[in-house]
Design an enzyme around this catalytic site. Structure first.
Site, PDB file in Angstrom:
ATOM      1  N   GLU A 127     -55.819-107.509 120.801  1.00 37.08           N
ATOM      2  CA  GLU A 127     -54.825-106.926 119.887  1.00 37.08           C
ATOM      3  C   GLU A 127     -55.459-106.184 118.721  1.00 37.08           C
ATOM      4  O   GLU A 127     -54.790-105.429 118.031  1.00 37.08           O
ATOM      5  CB  GLU A 127     -53.871-108.013 119.371  1.00 37.08           C
ATOM      6  CG  GLU A 127     -53.068-108.624 120.482  1.00 37.08           C
ATOM      7  CD  GLU A 127     -51.794-109.317 120.025  1.00 37.08           C
ATOM      8  OE1 GLU A 127     -51.391-109.147 118.867  1.00 37.08           O
ATOM      9  OE2 GLU A 127     -51.209-110.022 120.857  1.00 37.08           O
ATOM     10  N   TYR A 153     -51.150-110.662 112.253  1.00 42.09           N
ATOM     11  CA  TYR A 153     -52.052-111.474 113.080  1.00 42.09           C
ATOM     12  C   TYR A 153     -53.251-110.644 113.530  1.00 42.09           C
ATOM     13  O   TYR A 153     -54.411-111.031 113.314  1.00 42.09           O
ATOM     14  CB  TYR A 153     -51.301-112.030 114.305  1.00 42.09           C
ATOM     15  CG  TYR A 153     -52.227-112.491 115.417  1.00 42.09           C
ATOM     16  CD1 TYR A 153     -53.007-113.634 115.269  1.00 42.09           C
ATOM     17  CD2 TYR A 153     -52.340-111.763 116.610  1.00 42.09           C
ATOM     18  CE1 TYR A 153     -53.870-114.045 116.280  1.00 42.09           C
ATOM     19  CE2 TYR A 153     -53.192-112.173 117.623  1.00 42.09           C
ATOM     20  CZ  TYR A 153     -53.964-113.314 117.463  1.00 42.09           C
ATOM     21  OH  TYR A 153     -54.819-113.708 118.460  1.00 42.09           O
TER      22      TYR A 153
END
Ligand code: NAD
Ligand code: DAU
Length: 337
Positions: A127, A153
């Site tokens: 990610e 995150y």
């Protein structure tokens, strides 16, 4: 070799410890875990019976907790799985992600320097690269792709990656990183898509699918991720990043439909989309493969194994849904040897 596994009461760390003990991959394993909502001592019930295993409850962002474990245990290597790991939670409450995922990694890196230049592996995520357009082919992320995180995150994980690489270059700390795609398998907390869908299906509730369900993830069975980390720890070049992934792109709708078909019942419903929702991830794992790693578990087999595990471990996930796992965790508060 004595390995300190941080975050080992969670999903992937728990799988790592179970595999390493089962396959005699480490002389000793020490686990340090804060036991947040995502940590579950039931996940470590097998390891706790093994004399090669010890557990400490502690926070990676607390220097005192970390140094106590380093002083008592003198680990040869640290593998950091500990993190706040759920994108939706990071959107609602970002600050704890900065504390654990950034400051916590800083504390671990400092301890590795202080206690003898200890080998450090940071478990990171695909990610950090942001997303790819839907429908693309041959455009998977490589280790040289730019970092373009979308969520608090992923931004916190990208920050930790940069910090770890800086400690490698500036202080010569032997650091490696792995950036892996979406994992699935036994012991995954039922807030993530696959266990969330399964536990909804098994309780007769419709699976909530964000947006149109067309978003794509690249799936890897957790044990295959753990095998890659073990190999990178052994053979990886300090200062290098290794992408890890299953070459297994599936849309969320494909995944949910496969789970409904595997269980033999269930339905889904479309719900509001996640803000900033990444469209597609795809990882090029060639560099990790050059070390001799390859995923062993095909998606269809891994999904069957996962469904079978959740069907036969109702007490594990029902204990999470009714909150009773928290009481069991309490028995482990304080340091345990
Ligand atoms: P998880 O949420 O299941 O487990 C995280 C564990 O870390 C829990 O046991 C929790 O108690 C512990 N923890 C949290 N904060 C802590 C702190 N401050 N100090 C000590 N322990 C703490 O996460 P997971 O899915 O097993 O992910 C493990 C690692 O792998 C994370 O770093 C995550 O970013 C990374 N990762 C996950 C995936 C995935 O698909 N799940 C994919 C790629 C990378
Ligand atoms: O790519 C690696 C990352 O994979 C890890 O770094 C993260 O720790 C891990 O949580 C995972 O992140 P995702 O956001 O991809 O996983 P999640 O299971 O939350 O969502 C997967 C996809 O399913 C995503 O497109 C959002 C969608 N989704 C998720 C949930 C929880 C739904 O449609 N419905 C849901 O209820």
């Amino acid at each position: 070799m004595k390995i300190l596994v941080t975050g080992g009461a969670g999903f992937i760390g728990g799988n790592f410890i179970a595999c390493a003990l089962r396959e005699n991959r480490a002389d000793e394993i020490v686990c340090m875990d804060k036991l947040t909502y995502a940590g579950n001592m039931h996940t470590l019930s097998g390891a706790l019976k093994d004399p090669r295993f010890r557990f400490y409850r502690g926070d990676i962002a607390c220097k005192k907790d970390v140094e106590e474990v380093f002083r008592k245990e003198s680990p040869d290597a640290v593998i950091n799985f500990a993190a706040e790991s759920h994108v939706d939670r990071s959107i609602a409450h970002p600050s704890v992600f900065l504390k654990t995922n950034v400051s916590g990694v800083g504390v671990l890196l400092d301890a590795c320097r202080k206690y003898g230049n200890v080998r450090f592996h940071q478990v990171s995520t695909d990610e950090v690269y942001g997303d790819l357009p839907l429908g693309g082919k041959g455009d998977a992320f490589t280790e040289d792709s730019p970092l373009r995180p979308s969520s608090p995150y992923s931004a916190s994980k990208a920050s930790a990656d940069l910090l770890a690489l800086a400690y490698s270059r500036t202080y010569g700390l032997p650091v490696t990183l792995s950036r892996c795609s979406n994992n699935y398998g036994p012991f995954q907390f039922p807030e993530k898509l696959i266990p969330l869908a399964l536990t909804h299906i098994l309780r007769g509730e419709p699976v909530p699918v964000y947006g149109t369900g067309e978003n794509v993830r690249d799936w890897l069975f957790a044990e295959d991720h753990c095998a890659a980390i073990r190999l990178i720890l052994q053979k990886g070049e300090p200062g290098r990043v290794y992408n890890v992934g299953g070459r297994c792109e599936r849309s969320n709708l494909e995944v949910v439909r496969a789970l409904i078909s595997a269980v033999g019942k269930g339905e889904y419903t479309f719900v509001a989309d996640r803000p900033g929702h990444d469209l597609r991830y795809a990882i090029d794992p060639s560099f990790a493969e050059s070390l001799g790693w390859a995923p062993k578990v095909p998606f269809e087999e891994g999904l069957q194994r996962t469904v079978a595990w959740y069907l036969s471990h109702e007490e594990w996930w029902k204990g999470i849904l009714d909150g009773s796992y928290r009481a069991y965790n309490k028995e482990f508060y304080g340091s345990k040897r």
